[in-house]
Design a protein around this motif. Structure first.
Motif, PDB file in Angstrom:
ATOM      1  N   ASP A   8       0.848  -1.198   0.000  1.00 34.26           N
ATOM      2  CA  ASP A   8       0.000   0.000   0.000  1.00 34.26           C
ATOM      3  C   ASP A   8       0.883   1.247   0.000  1.00 34.26           C
ATOM      4  N   ASP A  10       0.066   4.329  -1.191  1.00 29.57           N
ATOM      5  CA  ASP A  10      -0.605   5.624  -1.045  1.00 29.57           C
ATOM      6  C   ASP A  10      -1.544   5.718   0.151  1.00 29.57           C
ATOM      7  N   ASP A  12      -4.284   4.042   0.987  1.00 28.78           N
ATOM      8  CA  ASP A  12      -5.720   3.831   0.820  1.00 28.78           C
ATOM      9  C   ASP A  12      -6.156   2.404   1.170  1.00 28.78           C
ATOM     10  N   LYS A  13      -5.258   1.629   1.706  1.00 31.35           N
ATOM     11  CA  LYS A  13      -5.491   0.238   2.126  1.00 31.35           C
ATOM     12  C   LYS A  13      -5.721  -0.725   0.949  1.00 31.35           C
ATOM     13  N   ALA A  14      -5.399  -0.298  -0.263  1.00 29.48           N
ATOM     14  CA  ALA A  14      -5.483  -1.167  -1.445  1.00 29.48           C
ATOM     15  C   ALA A  14      -4.071  -1.451  -1.933  1.00 29.48           C
ATOM     16  N   ALA A  15      -3.855  -2.639  -2.465  1.00 26.68           N
ATOM     17  CA  ALA A  15      -2.522  -3.032  -2.924  1.00 26.68           C
ATOM     18  C   ALA A  15      -2.119  -2.269  -4.180  1.00 26.68           C
ATOM     19  N   ASP A  16      -0.928  -1.682  -4.149  1.00 24.81           N
ATOM     20  CA  ASP A  16      -0.313  -1.007  -5.283  1.00 24.81           C
ATOM     21  C   ASP A  16       0.889  -1.845  -5.711  1.00 24.81           C
ATOM     22  N   GLY A  38      -1.058   2.236  -9.138  1.00 24.17           N
ATOM     23  CA  GLY A  38      -1.944   2.305  -7.988  1.00 24.17           C
ATOM     24  C   GLY A  38      -3.132   1.381  -8.206  1.00 24.17           C
ATOM     25  N   ASN A  39      -4.021   1.369  -7.238  1.00 20.26           N
ATOM     26  CA  ASN A  39      -5.221   0.549  -7.283  1.00 20.26           C
ATOM     27  C   ASN A  39      -6.401   1.491  -7.070  1.00 20.26           C
ATOM     28  N   PRO A  66       4.331   3.056   3.072  1.00 20.42           N
ATOM     29  CA  PRO A  66       4.183   3.963   1.930  1.00 20.42           C
ATOM     30  C   PRO A  66       5.493   4.223   1.194  1.00 20.42           C
TER      31      PRO A  66
END
Length: 83
Positions: A8, A10, A12-16, A38-39, A66
């Motif tokens: 993650d 950025d 936002d708790k989503a995998a990048d 990003g995701n 991050p």
């Protein structure tokens, strides 16, 4: 296989993802880049690219929180390429 890492980046708790990419167009050139995605709503979204240069291989990509860490060898601009 080129180095790749997921985490993650950025907050936002989503995998990048960060992935090394090698492009060979013929001749002696070997152009490396690191592409960051990003995701957004579950879909990959382009974020950025870093270009270390010709014949400078990316040896490692890691993501911790991050922060992405990308490792490649360095040499002065006037030094010949050797491996």
């Amino acid at each position: 296989m080129q180095p790749c890492a997921v985490g993650d980046l950025d907050g936002d708790k989503a995998a990048d993802a960060a992935r090394a990419v090698l492009v060979r167009t013929g001749g002696t050139g070997q152009f490396w880049s690191v592409v960051f995605r990003g995701n957004t709503g579950g879909k990959p979204t382009y974020r950025a690219v870093v270009d270390p240069g010709d014949r400078i291989p990316v040896t490692s990509v890691t993501v911790a929180g991050p922060k992405a860490t990308v490792i490649w060898p360095t040499r002065s601009a006037d030094a010949p390429y050797t491996h």
